[in-house]
Design a protein around this motif. Structure first.
Motif, short mmCIF file in Angstrom:
data_model
loop_
_atom_site.label_atom_id
_atom_site.label_comp_id
_atom_site.label_asym_id
_atom_site.label_seq_id
_atom_site.Cartn_x
_atom_site.Cartn_y
_atom_site.Cartn_z
N GLU A 1 -46.62 53.25 44.64
CA GLU A 1 -47.30 53.90 45.75
C GLU A 1 -47.42 52.97 46.96
OE1 GLU A 1 -51.06 55.13 44.29
OE2 GLU A 1 -50.24 56.66 42.92
N ASN A 2 -47.26 51.69 46.76
CA ASN A 2 -47.31 50.75 47.87
C ASN A 2 -46.07 50.92 48.76
OD1 ASN A 2 -49.78 49.32 47.12
ND2 ASN A 2 -48.57 48.53 45.38
N ALA A 3 -46.26 50.65 50.03
CA ALA A 3 -45.15 50.75 50.98
C ALA A 3 -44.15 49.63 50.74
CB ALA A 3 -45.70 50.67 52.41
N PRO A 4 -42.90 49.79 51.19
CA PRO A 4 -41.92 48.70 51.08
C PRO A 4 -42.36 47.47 51.85
CG PRO A 4 -40.84 50.78 51.56
CD PRO A 4 -42.30 51.02 51.72
N LEU A 5 -41.91 46.33 51.40
CA LEU A 5 -42.26 45.06 52.04
C LEU A 5 -41.61 44.97 53.41
CD1 LEU A 5 -41.90 42.77 48.93
CD2 LEU A 5 -44.02 43.21 50.17
N PRO A 6 -42.22 44.26 54.35
CA PRO A 6 -41.66 44.14 55.71
C PRO A 6 -40.46 43.19 55.75
CG PRO A 6 -43.70 42.87 55.55
CD PRO A 6 -43.55 43.60 54.24
N VAL A 7 -39.29 43.69 55.38
CA VAL A 7 -38.06 42.90 55.39
C VAL A 7 -37.34 43.16 56.71
CG1 VAL A 7 -35.87 42.44 54.25
CG2 VAL A 7 -37.90 43.00 52.90
N PRO A 8 -37.03 42.12 57.52
CA PRO A 8 -36.34 42.35 58.79
C PRO A 8 -34.96 42.99 58.57
CG PRO A 8 -37.26 40.13 58.70
CD PRO A 8 -37.38 40.71 57.32
N ALA A 9 -34.53 43.74 59.60
CA ALA A 9 -33.21 44.39 59.52
C ALA A 9 -32.11 43.34 59.51
CB ALA A 9 -33.04 45.34 60.70
N ALA B 1 -50.80 49.21 52.99
CA ALA B 1 -49.87 48.42 53.80
C ALA B 1 -49.92 46.97 53.34
CB ALA B 1 -50.21 48.53 55.28
N TRP B 2 -48.91 46.20 53.76
CA TRP B 2 -48.82 44.79 53.39
C TRP B 2 -49.26 43.94 54.58
CZ3 TRP B 2 -47.98 43.60 48.47
CH2 TRP B 2 -47.34 44.54 47.65
N HIS B 3 -50.13 42.96 54.27
CA HIS B 3 -50.67 42.09 55.30
C HIS B 3 -50.34 40.64 54.94
CE1 HIS B 3 -53.02 45.44 56.98
NE2 HIS B 3 -53.24 45.79 55.70
N PRO B 4 -49.94 39.82 55.93
CA PRO B 4 -49.63 38.40 55.63
C PRO B 4 -50.83 37.69 55.04
CG PRO B 4 -48.85 39.03 57.81
CD PRO B 4 -49.71 40.16 57.33
#
Length: 624
Positions: free
Chosen positions: A485-493, A534-537
């Motif tokens: 259910e967690n969103a995908p990790l913030p991986v740069p394009a 959401a993912w937070h640093p």
């Protein structure tokens, strides 16, 4: 021209040796056929059969190119190449003279007999006999044919009588044109006069303008080949000397940089020795301005001291060596002095004699790597029976609270094939239980994993987070997984994850904590905490030097474990910042270490691959 262009392109641009040799056959074969089929070898020619030199000229050039572009240099090859180049140019010059010989008009001869439908021109015209098959002139007959209507002849007679004008044919046979007296003439002559006589107007001079133009064109081509032979001879005499400046250099009217150059300052490739001023580059030899030669100190110490005093006075409080040279030279000299120290430092770092620590590291817990010796014990290897052809990439350790009994470790491949091993203290041999993770086909390669109270947590290379509920695989060896259910990790394009690890944040919260390593930045471990969907640093950890571009990560609570190419295991507590470095196990067996994790007892368990025959198999190793 097309032949020489094709030969040059094949050898210069393409280096096509056989293509260069085959191209002249096409063009020269067509040239020979045209000359044999369309040009007659009749009349008196001064250069018979010289055209064969022209047919062979491109092959002389091909032989010269072959010698010039051969793999090994030879002075004899250069000389023969020049010779074949001159031979090709002379053959083309002779070919031009042969064309002039064929185009030369014949001397005046009797008129050709008149035949209906055949070509005819007066014998006084300057026409080359070699081209008679391809010359067609529209000329009227000299005599009237009774079977032919005289209307055309009457029109020509009227044109002659009226100065080139035109009028309708109205006169009849037997009537002479005005101004013509037919008395005293024979009947045949009168009839011929009645028909206008000869249809050819009187020639005021020789009509040879086409021949004159053709002669100028052929002689111009011959002179060009003669000039080419003279230029090639000049190149042979000059050798490597050039008459012009190198390409890209400006003319002397704008070039003030090299005007002081003299022939003595230019080194040619034919010279044996080198000039005393020649240097490959300015820093080919270290020079220290503060160390004057002994002879200088012995002969004129006063002058040296005076120069140094003047330099110090001119530079103020500056360094004496910096006052003697500009900033760039002085910087290079200082750098050259440090080169031995830098080389020694690199050697010590590569040999593992140096240790690098970050602020907060526990220096006491960073032992020096052991030095293997003859009597050193080997690595402690767990006796496990693994599935065949199994090469895992990741290692996950689970505590007794997760499985209800002895600790269990999971070895996983990047594509979702795994094996579980129960680590027992009294067991000599343990059999690994294989299983497969179901539902990973659409998400790609696994970058890392973690075992939490909610089940197995996975992170893919694209940044997707997956979960596999339960404490293990089912009886049929399948462990179902689904997207979290967690969103995908913030991986740069444009990039991907090379390593990841998942753990629960603390005992009071089930929100996961994720550590990732990006492909374009393998020297940093980025921490993210899930909150509010959401993912937070949550922080950043520097990977120790020498761990390579693809480290392996595991998380156990607040402790991060990093394994890299140096085979060392780096453990760092995320809250206290205390670091512990575990050296590689001692042993001479060649292994490829893949991952490591911490057992509930605090012991570090390593996953390695060892070659057994032609295949590689996994091993679980603890410190000796």
């Amino acid at each position: 021209a097309v032949t020489y262009y094709a030969v040059g392109y094949a050898i210069v641009e393409l280096r096509g040796f056989w293509a260069m040799w085959s191209l002249p056959m096409v063009f020269m074969g067509a040239q020979m056929l045209i000359m044999r089929l369309d040009i007659l070898k009749t009349g008196q020619h001064r250069l018979p059969n010289v055209e064969f030199l022209g047919h062979m000229a491109p092959y002389f050039a091909v032989v010269g190119c072959t010698l010039e572009y051969r793999y090994v240099y030879s002075e004899a090859s250069v000389a023969f190449a020049y010779g074949f180049a001159l031979l090709a140019q002379f053959s083309q010059f002779a070919m031009c003279l042969r064309w002039l010989d064929l185009a030369w008009p014949d001397e005046q001869k009797p008129d050709m007999p008149e035949e209906p439908g055949r070509q005819w021109w007066p014998g006084s015209w300057q026409v080359p006999s070699a081209f008679t098959k391809h010359l067609w002139f529209i000329t009227p007959p000299k005599k009237l044919d009774p079977a032919v209507s005289p209307c055309l002849l009457h029109e020509m007679a009227d044109m002659a009588a009226h100065g080139g004008g035109f009028e309708t044919c109205s006169r009849r046979k037997g009537k002479a044109p005005a101004g013509k007296d037919t008395k005293g003439m024979s009947s045949e002559a009168a009839e011929e006069g009645a028909h206008g006589g000869s249809s050819l107007p009187s020639q005021a001079g020789r009509k040879d303008l086409p021949w004159q133009l053709m002669r100028v064109v052929i002689l111009t081509a011959a002179l060009q080949w003669l000039f080419a032979m003279l230029a090639t001879s000049a190149e042979i005499i000059l050798g490597p000397d050039s008459l012009m400046k190198p390409p890209g250099e400006p003319p002397w009217i704008r070039d003030t940089k090299y005007r002081h150059f003299t022939p003595a300052m230019v080194h040619l490739s034919t010279e044996d020795g080198l000039s005393t001023e020649y240097r490959l580059f300015s820093a080919s030899k270290a020079r220290y301005t503060d160390q004057a030669p002994a002879a200088d100190h012995a002969t004129a110490p006063e002058e040296t001291h005076a120069e140094e005093t003047q330099a110090e006075a001119a530079g103020g409080a500056g360094h004496r060596r910096l006052a003697k040279a500009n900033g760039t030279d002085a910087a290079f000299e200082e750098l050259l002095k440090l080169m031995p120290l830098i080389g020694d430092l690199v050697e010590r770092a590569g040999a593992g004699a140096e240790r690098y620590t970050a602020p907060g590291d526990n220096i006491a817990s960073l032992p020096a790597p052991p030095q293997p010796n003859f009597m050193a014990p080997g690595a402690k290897v767990k006796q496990v029976s693994w599935p065949s052809l199994f090469e895992p990439r990741h290692l996950v350790c689970g505590g007794p609270e997760l499985v209800g009994r002895a600790p269990v470790v999971l070895a996983l491949t990047a594509r979702g094939v795994g094996a579980s091993v129960h680590i027992g203290q009294d067991e000599e041999d343990v059999r690994a239980q294989p299983f497969s993770l179901d539902g990973l086909g659409a998400f790609g390669r696994i970058a890392g994993a973690g075992w939490t109270s909610n089940g197995l947590q996975l992170v893919t290379a694209a940044g997707d987070v997956l979960e596999c509920p339960g404490r293990g695989a089912s009886a049929n060896g399948v462990w179902p997984c689904r997207k979290s259910e967690n969103a995908p990790l913030p991986v740069p394009a444009g990039t991907e994850l090379v390593a990841a690890a998942v753990a629960e944040a603390n005992d009071a919260s089930t929100e996961p904590l994720v550590a990732i390593v990006l492909k374009h930045a393998p020297q940093y471990v980025s921490l993210y905490r899930a909150s509010g969907g959401a993912w937070h640093p949550a922080g950043e950890v520097h990977v120790p030097p020498g761990f390579g571009p693809r480290p392996s990560l595991t998380l156990a609570g607040q402790e991060l474990t990093i394994v890299g190419a140096s085979v060392e295991v780096h453990r760092r507590h995320l809250l206290s910042g205390v670091s512990t470095l575990h050296p590689p196990p001692v042993g001479g067996v060649a292994r490829e270490f893949r991952a490591a994790c911490s057992l509930p007892t605090g012991e570090v368990l390593r996953l390695a691959l060892k070659q057994a025959g032609s295949a590689w198999g996994p091993e679980l190793i603890t410190a000796a």
